[in-house]
Scaffold this motif. Structure first.
Motif, mmCIF file in Angstrom:
data_model
loop_
_atom_site.group_PDB
_atom_site.id
_atom_site.type_symbol
_atom_site.label_atom_id
_atom_site.label_comp_id
_atom_site.label_asym_id
_atom_site.label_seq_id
_atom_site.Cartn_x
_atom_site.Cartn_y
_atom_site.Cartn_z
ATOM 1 N N ALA A 150 2.953 4.245 4.514
ATOM 2 C CA ALA A 150 4.104 4.182 3.609
ATOM 3 C C ALA A 150 5.097 5.253 4.013
ATOM 4 C CB ALA A 150 3.639 4.409 2.172
ATOM 5 N N ASP B 102 9.144 3.051 0.855
ATOM 6 C CA ASP B 102 8.911 1.853 1.668
ATOM 7 C C ASP B 102 7.415 1.736 1.882
ATOM 8 O OD1 ASP B 102 9.037 -0.299 3.346
ATOM 9 O OD2 ASP B 102 9.968 0.776 5.037
ATOM 10 N N PRO C 142 3.713 -1.199 0.877
ATOM 11 C CA PRO C 142 3.247 -2.452 0.262
ATOM 12 C C PRO C 142 3.504 -2.427 -1.244
ATOM 13 C CG PRO C 142 1.488 -1.340 1.506
ATOM 14 C CD PRO C 142 2.625 -0.391 1.436
ATOM 15 N N ASP C 143 3.479 -3.607 -1.859
ATOM 16 C CA ASP C 143 3.863 -3.739 -3.263
ATOM 17 C C ASP C 143 3.161 -2.757 -4.188
ATOM 18 O OD1 ASP C 143 5.742 -5.554 -2.786
ATOM 19 O OD2 ASP C 143 4.619 -7.323 -3.475
ATOM 20 N N GLY C 144 1.880 -2.623 -4.054
ATOM 21 C CA GLY C 144 1.124 -1.744 -4.948
ATOM 22 C C GLY C 144 1.593 -0.294 -4.928
ATOM 23 N N TRP C 145 2.151 0.107 -3.837
ATOM 24 C CA TRP C 145 2.511 1.521 -3.662
ATOM 25 C C TRP C 145 3.986 1.819 -3.939
ATOM 26 C CZ3 TRP C 145 -0.782 5.294 -3.664
ATOM 27 C CH2 TRP C 145 -2.103 5.077 -3.212
ATOM 28 N N LYS C 146 4.823 0.801 -3.852
ATOM 29 C CA LYS C 146 6.283 0.978 -3.984
ATOM 30 C C LYS C 146 6.608 1.779 -5.244
ATOM 31 C CE LYS C 146 9.807 -0.955 -1.551
ATOM 32 N NZ LYS C 146 9.971 -2.422 -1.676
ATOM 33 N N ASP C 147 7.432 2.802 -5.099
ATOM 34 C CA ASP C 147 7.925 3.624 -6.216
ATOM 35 C C ASP C 147 6.871 4.518 -6.871
ATOM 36 O OD1 ASP C 147 10.548 2.745 -5.990
ATOM 37 O OD2 ASP C 147 10.108 0.943 -7.157
ATOM 38 N N GLN C 148 5.678 4.499 -6.330
ATOM 39 C CA GLN C 148 4.640 5.370 -6.891
ATOM 40 C C GLN C 148 4.918 6.819 -6.519
ATOM 41 O OE1 GLN C 148 1.924 4.468 -8.826
ATOM 42 N NE2 GLN C 148 2.933 2.463 -8.890
#
Lengths: 317, 317
Positions: free
Chosen positions: B27, B64, B66-72
């Protein structure tokens, strides 16, 4: 009585040493056989500043002691603890700060006709165990110490550095608990020795890397550096050699690879005597020669030859 | 993007460093805060021969991935393992022999606007944990490593040598598990610091002897010799300092007193994040100052003053 006495400059055979007096909490033991250890040779080089009768490996018979002990065949632990201090109370008598140590520190040793041993230090020798086997109880106990300190690694890949007396005992103890053991040898002669014990000899070049456990029993200053090159990250090195020299050692690999470096000295007699009784460990191949006590000075010279195996002194033929 | 770049001879603030490209298993993280560690200062002295963007302590947000990690909101473990070798398979990825290490070895670090982190190394930051707290996750994990390596000594008498950033974290972690902890201090200032954390400061002269555990976190070559003078027989020394120098150390006390010397480096993030969430460990008193990233060169100079506490770089104000 007869004894080998070290006065700080000369080792002498003396035939009129006063017989030690028994104390209430001790026994007088008539020594049959006594083993010569590398520590004895180090003492002759100045180690521990010891003066007196040498010798800390023995088997003998109680000739003066309380009823339960009279005439018993015995071996003895070498650290004479006070039994009252914080360290003793915590169950660490072998590390009692005011201890004396048989033939090493403040207590006359077993290269003599008679030796005084605290009752707390005596162990009966099982009938099945011969004299020449029982005399290995002390060094085998030291080998078991390395085993006890590394129980979490049982069954793993172990390397023993040094195919001397102690190294060969440690290697057998580790093999007996199921470790895959390599013994690093320097010569064809030691290679043969290791092979004869059913162990795997290797030279340093072909020795396995990434080992779970490396036991340093070379007695040489370089040993620890070699051990660091063989052990895996998060692995364990057991240091058996009390080399009387400062190590100039790069310890950053210890931190980076998170190595455990464990010092190891004397050990428990119970598993050692049991292994001698059941023949889980072979000591006969480690025996080189038996000298009469009178020829003790010569025997210690012979023991200091590189590659010498166990030499014994026979006091009571 | 902006970054602090070390070229082997000069540390420079550069504002046109190319943005790292995300890979499939990683990421891109926008760095909010990054911590300056003694290891960064050692790198500027030549440690590890590193070249590139410095920095391995950070908190940021995935921009940037995968979906699960975005904005975490995340922190990251610093050892980037291959995941396929024998060492990784054995559950020791932090010691993967082909690993790169964030800002230390073969991987650009976090003193930058953006940093690339493998997904396997990311940890979500609980909502309750502030930015200025979360940035301590990495050094606190290193403190927990010492705790994990000495579980058998929990509740015993422990001494921490060194009242710097790491020493104060280790001391808190040991106190939290119930150890009776002393922290050896050199000055009235560090004494006060230790006191403020509810810990017991001592000077070396009055420090307790015979300790079960001594953690060496001074960063000084003499630290291990001092540790040997404080630890009890059969006790443990944890070595936290990767001092880039050969130690000339008399190791015979290690053998005679059967000391365990354990190297200790990076540690587990889970207990660290949990301790930050529950406030079992205080990090606010360890924070000295926050510099904007542009003033990073100055901040690293300030961090090298003796006695400096944690300095942070703020990339995303």
């Amino acid at each position: 009585m007869r004894a080998l006495v070290w006065d700080g400059s000369e080792l002498r055979y003396v035939d009129d040493v006063p017989v030690p007096k028994r104390r209430e909490d001790s026994a007088l033991v008539r020594v049959h056989l006594a083993g010569i250890c590398s520590t004895d040779l180090q003492i002759l080089q100045g180690y521990m500043g010891f003066r007196g009768i040498l010798g800390h490996e023995f088997v003998g018979r109680v000739v003066d002691g309380p009823d339960g002990w009279k005439d018993q065949r015995v071996v003895g632990e070498i650290n004479f603890a006070c039994g009252r201090c914080e360290t003793c109370a915590a169950g660490r008598p072998r590390h009692c700060p005011t201890r004396t140590v048989l033939g090493i520190q403040g207590a006359d040793g077993a290269f003599a006709d008679l030796v005084r041993i605290p009752l707390a230090n005596l162990h009966r020798v099982p009938d099945e165990v011969s004299e020449q086997t029982a005399v290995f109880a002390e060094p085998l106990a030291a080998a078991y110490e390395a085993e006890h300190q590394t129980r979490d690694l049982a069954g793993g890949r172990s390397t023993v550095l040094g195919a001397g007396k102690l190294g060969l005992l440690v290697a057998q103890v580790l093999a007996a608990r199921g470790d895959d053991v390599e013994v690093v040898c320097r010569s064809a002669r030691t290679r043969k020795r290791v092979d004869a014990l059913g162990l795997a000899p290797v030279d340093l070049r072909s020795a396995g890397r990434g080992r779970d456990l490396v036991v340093e029993a070379t007695g040489a200053v370089e040993g620890l550096t070699v051990a660091l090159s063989l052990v895996r990250p998060l692995g364990t090195i057991v240091a058996k050699s009390t080399v009387a020299a400062h190590h100039s050692l790069d310890l950053s690999p210890v931190v980076i690879h998170e190595i455990s470096l464990i010092g190891s000295r004397c050990g428990p007699f119970e598993p050692a005597l049991e292994a001698l009784r059941t023949r889980a460990v072979s000591v006969a191949p480690l025996l080189e020669e038996i000298y009469p006590l009178e020829r003790g000075v010569e025997a210690l010279e012979a023991a200091s030859r590189p590659g010498a195996l166990k030499l014994l002194l026979e006091a009571d033929a």
